[in-house]
Every structure is written in C-alpha cells, then in structure tokens.
Scaffold this active site. Structure first.
Site, PDB file in Angstrom:
ATOM      1  CG  ASP A   2     -16.753  70.719  18.747  1.00 36.12           C
ATOM      2  OD1 ASP A   2     -15.550  70.433  18.866  1.00 36.12           O
ATOM      3  OD2 ASP A   2     -17.407  71.259  19.661  1.00 36.12           O
ATOM      4  CG  ASP A   4     -15.859  67.892  24.419  1.00 39.32           C
ATOM      5  OD1 ASP A   4     -16.226  66.843  24.956  1.00 39.32           O
ATOM      6  OD2 ASP A   4     -14.670  68.195  24.226  1.00 39.32           O
ATOM      7  CG  ASP A 198     -20.759  73.184  21.052  1.00 41.62           C
ATOM      8  OD1 ASP A 198     -19.686  72.895  20.462  1.00 41.62           O
ATOM      9  OD2 ASP A 198     -20.796  73.500  22.258  1.00 41.62           O
TER      10      ASP A 198
END
Length: 258
Positions: A2, A4, A198
């Site tokens: 990922d 961000d 995250d």
C-alpha cells in the site's frame, strides 16, 4: 504494498521507505505500489512520490482506477460510462476505449473526487434507477486531508445505494480482484508474493483472500489492539516498513509466521 500509511503519510516520507524501495530496485525484485485512491494517474503519483524522495516508476503503480478500467474492459469492451471522479479514473477509462457520457450509459462509475457535486450524484441516481449498472472504485468511507477526514467513495456510494436500492460493485481493496489483476501485471504468483499494508479491513483482507502472505505496518490506520479484533491475522506485524530494511529478501524470519 500500500502507499498511504506504508510509504508516505500525507505526502511525507515514512522513514525507511526509500531504503526498502532502493533495495527492491537494486535486487530487481518486482513490486507494485497500490492505492485505493482513484484521483491520480500513475504519472501524477510518480511525481508526488518523487517529491517525498521515493523513486517509483509509473509501471510499478497500481490504482483502483486502473483495476476498475481493467474490470470494465473484461466485462463490456468499448462500453460507456457516466463518471463521478477525477483524472485518474477518466484517463483510465479513456485508455480502454470507453465513452464518457451523461445519457444512457452502460455504467455509472463512482470514484474519488475532492468536490462531490450534489447535481452529479443526483444524475447518477437517476441513471441507475433507469438501468445503468453501478460500479465504485473502492469502499473507503473516509479519507485524510490536512483539515481532517473527508467523505470518500464508500460514503457517497452508500448515499446512492440508499436512494436507488441498488448496491455497487466495489473493485478496489478489499476485493481480491484488484490484487489478482496486480499479480497478473507483475507476472507473479500468489505463493511468491506478499502484501504490505496498514489496514486490516482492506490491505490484510485483500491479501489474505488473494492467497498472499501479509505484513501489517503500524504507521497508518490499524494498531496492534484493533488488529486483534478481526477474525483473521496478518502473517507478520511490524512497527514500520523501516523494519524491513536489510531484510527484503527474507521478510519472514523463522518463528514470525502464525
């Protein structure tokens, strides 16, 4: 991986991300940077990442807009769509030969935009009621901004669904479709690939359902405490992507998989 919360946070480099990307590049290890955000094209995202100090080629960036375009091309080649979104989504649809129209489209395609228009949402509702198929790039309900949370695709999709009684088909994470299309673009197999993210509800879930091993980093949304609330677990939990510096060839030391 990922983008961000893993590599950057609100356009600031997360320490160690540049070293991990450099190691992968030097070892010629194929990788993709994934994002559910459909606003930007890969060229835009490359420029944004370069400003933070990350050198990621356009070919290594995979967005929910690209995954949505690939899905629509497989379902109804050369079709038409009414789009709520920005350049990342409209460019991806143009590149597969789709016509963007406000009259009698095959699909209503909802993506991310900084300024959702009530008039555009109302028109989308009427088109869906009249028979257009409803597609959304991702289910994320809110996204970060400098001012705080802002409504995102999932929240607006819920509004349209409530008004029409028609549920959208979400293409982006956690739909494993996005992961599988990414795997094909890499020429990789799930057994030899891992997902770094995250968020438990998108990154870890999509990785799990696509058959990948997963690494949760704690520099974004999920924490150790919130991760324990889910009925599934990541393969490994680390504080930051910096923990992988020097270990990109062996991210799962003996005893950490469970």
């Amino acid at each position: 991986m990922d983008m961000d919360g893993v590599l950057v946070h609100e356009e600031h480099l997360i320490p160690g991300a540049d070293a991990v990307i450099a190691e992968l590049t030097a070892a010629e290890t194929p990788f993709l940077v994934l994002t559910n955000n459909s606003i930007y094209t890969p060229r835009d995202l490359r420029a944004r990442l370069l400003r933070t100090g990350l050198d990621v080629p356009e070919s290594s960036i995979w967005t929910s807009a690209l995954a949505t375009a690939k899905f629509l091309d497989s379902q109804r080649p050369g079709g038409s769509a009414f789009v709520i979104g920005e350049a990342g989504l409209t460019t991806a649809l143009h590149e597969i030969g789709y016509t963007l129209t406000e009259r009698d489209p095959d699909y209503v395609v909802l993506g991310e935009t900084r300024t959702y228009s009530v008039a555009a949402i109302t028109h989308a509702i009427r088109l869906i009621v009249d028979g257009a198929r409803f597609i959304a790039t991702n289910p994320d309900a809110a996204g970060p901004s400098r001012e705080g949370l802002t409504p995102a695709t999932g929240a607006v999709a819920a509004l349209i669904e409530k008004a029409t009684g028609r549920s959208p088909y979400f293409v982006g994470k956690p739909n494993p479709l996005m992961m599988r299309s990414g795997l094909r673009s890499l020429g990789a197999h799930s057994e030899d690939t891992l997902m770094i993210g995250d968020r438990m509800d998108t990154d870890m879930l999509s990785g799990l359902e696509a058959g990948l091993r997963t690494i949760l980093v704690l520099t974004g949304i999920s924490t150790r405490e919130t991760a324990e609330r889910y009925p599934f677990r990541p393969t490994r939990v680390i504080d930051s992507i910096a923990d992988l510096v020097g270990h990109t060839k062996d991210p799962f030391p003996a005893g950490v998989e469970g």
